[in-house]
Scaffold this motif. Structure first.
Motif, PDB file in Angstrom:
ATOM      1  N   GLY A  13       0.789  -1.232   0.000  1.00 22.03           N
ATOM      2  CA  GLY A  13       0.000   0.000   0.000  1.00 22.03           C
ATOM      3  C   GLY A  13       0.821   1.281   0.000  1.00 22.03           C
ATOM      4  O   GLY A  13       0.265   2.365  -0.085  1.00 22.03           O
ATOM      5  N   THR A  14       2.153   1.164   0.081  1.00 20.38           N
ATOM      6  CA  THR A  14       2.968   2.379   0.099  1.00 20.38           C
ATOM      7  C   THR A  14       3.028   3.049  -1.272  1.00 20.38           C
ATOM      8  O   THR A  14       3.336   4.237  -1.359  1.00 20.38           O
ATOM      9  N   GLY A  15       2.787   2.254  -2.319  1.00 17.18           N
ATOM     10  CA  GLY A  15       2.848   2.821  -3.673  1.00 17.18           C
ATOM     11  C   GLY A  15       3.987   2.260  -4.510  1.00 17.18           C
ATOM     12  O   GLY A  15       4.370   2.844  -5.510  1.00 17.18           O
ATOM     13  N   LYS A  16       4.509   1.094  -4.091  1.00 17.26           N
ATOM     14  CA  LYS A  16       5.591   0.445  -4.842  1.00 17.26           C
ATOM     15  C   LYS A  16       5.213   0.235  -6.305  1.00 17.26           C
ATOM     16  O   LYS A  16       5.982   0.532  -7.202  1.00 17.26           O
ATOM     17  N   GLY A  17       4.013  -0.285  -6.515  1.00 19.92           N
ATOM     18  CA  GLY A  17       3.557  -0.589  -7.871  1.00 19.92           C
ATOM     19  C   GLY A  17       3.412   0.673  -8.710  1.00 19.92           C
ATOM     20  O   GLY A  17       3.767   0.692  -9.890  1.00 19.92           O
TER      21      GLY A  17
END
Ligand code: ADP
Ligand code: ZN
Length: 220
Positions: free
Chosen positions: A10-14
Motif C-alpha cells: 500500500g505504500t505505492g511500490k507498484g
C-alpha cells in the motif's frame, strides 16, 4: 539498470515502479502479479500459492526464488529490471545477490517507501486496478479516482479490486511485512544502495511525486 522496490503493502511500490518503468524504459517484474496470474490461469503454481496470497502470508522462499530466477533469465530483462515485491526475506535478498553477481550484475538502487500504518490500510481498501494486463494502472477511490466510475482513464478497461485488499487480510500482510521484510532494509542500507522516501498525505507526497523525483535523478 537493476532497481528493487521495498516498502509495506500500500505504500505505492507498484505506482512508482510503473511510472519509472515507462520513463526509463526498463521492464517491471512484480512477484505478486506473477502469482495472481498463475492463480487466475489455474496453473500448478497457481494452486500451490493461492492459500498464501489469500491469507496474506508469504509464499515459501524456495518456490518464490525458483519462479523469479526463471523470469530473470528471460531475454527481455537482459538490460535491466525494476523488481516490485522481490526480494521480501533475507533468504531471497541473499539469493538475489548471488544470482546477480553470477551474471556480472548488481543492484543500482533499492527504493524504500515508508507510510504510516493507518494510511496504508485506508489506501489498500480503496485501491482499484485496471484489469487489462498490459495496463494495470493503479487508482485510489479517494486520492486518485478514475474520471469515470470503474473505468481506466488510460485504456478504457474495467477496474477491479484485489481479493486480498480487505482490512483483515491487509492486517496480516502488514504483520508479515514488519516481521519478514523490514529486516532486509538494513541489508541494502549496508550495501549503500538504499534510498528511503516518506510517502504520506500528511506531507503531501505520493508515489507519483517520488516517481517524478527519481526519474530526474536516474535520467542524469
Ligand atoms: P503487496 O505488496 O500489496 O502485499 P504484492 O502483489 O507484492 O502485494 O504481493 C501479494 C502477495 O503475493 C503477498 O501477500 C504474498 O502472498 C505473495 N508474494 C509476492 N511477492 C512475494 C515474495 N517475494 N515472497 C513471498 N511471497 C510473495
Ligand atoms: Zn488501463
Amino acid at each position: 539498470m537493476i532497481i528493487i522496490m521495498l516498502g509495506a503493502p500500500g505504500t505505492g511500490k507498484g505506482t512508482v515502479a510503473g511510472i519509472l518503468s515507462e520513463n526509463l524504459n526498463v521492464p517491471t517484474v512484480s512477484s505478486g502479479d506473477i502469482f495472481r496470474k498463475a492463480i487466475q490461469e489455474k496453473t500448478e503454481l497457481g494452486k500451490e500459492v493461492e492459500g498464501y496470497l489469500s491469507r496474506g502470508e508469504l509464499v515459501p522462499d524456495e518456490l518464490t526464488i525458483k519462479v523469479i530466477e526463471a523470469r530473470l533469465n528471460e531475454p527481455d530483462l537482459a538490460n535491466g529490471v525494476i523488481l516490485d515485491g522481490y526480494p521480501r526475506t533475507t533468504a531471497q535478498a541473499e539469493r538475489l545477490d548471488k544470482f546477480l553477481s553470477e551474471h556480472g550484475k548488481k543492484i543500482e538502487l533499492a527504493i524504500n517507501l515508508e507510510t504510516p500504518r493507518e494510511e496504508l490500510i485506508e489506501r489498500v481498501v480503496n485501491r482499484r486496478i485496471c484489469e487489462n494486463s498490459e495496463c494495470k494502472t493503479i487508482y485510489n477511490l479517494k486520492l486518485n479516482p478514475p474520471k469515470q466510475d470503474g473505468i481506466c482513464d488510460k485504456c478504457g478497461s474495467k477496474l477491479m479490486q484485489r481479493k486480498d485488499d480487505n482490512e483483515e487480510v491487509m492486517n496480516n500482510r502488514l504483520d508479515t511485512y514488519f516481521k519478514q521484510t523490514q529486516p532486509i532494509i538494513d541489508f541494502y542500507d549496508k550495501k549503500g544502495v538504499l534510498c528511503t522516501y516518506e510517502v504520506s498525505v500528511k506531507i503531501n507526497r505520493m508515489g507519483t511525486d517520488v516517481a517524478k523525483e527519481l526519474t530526474e535523478r536516474l535520467k542524469k
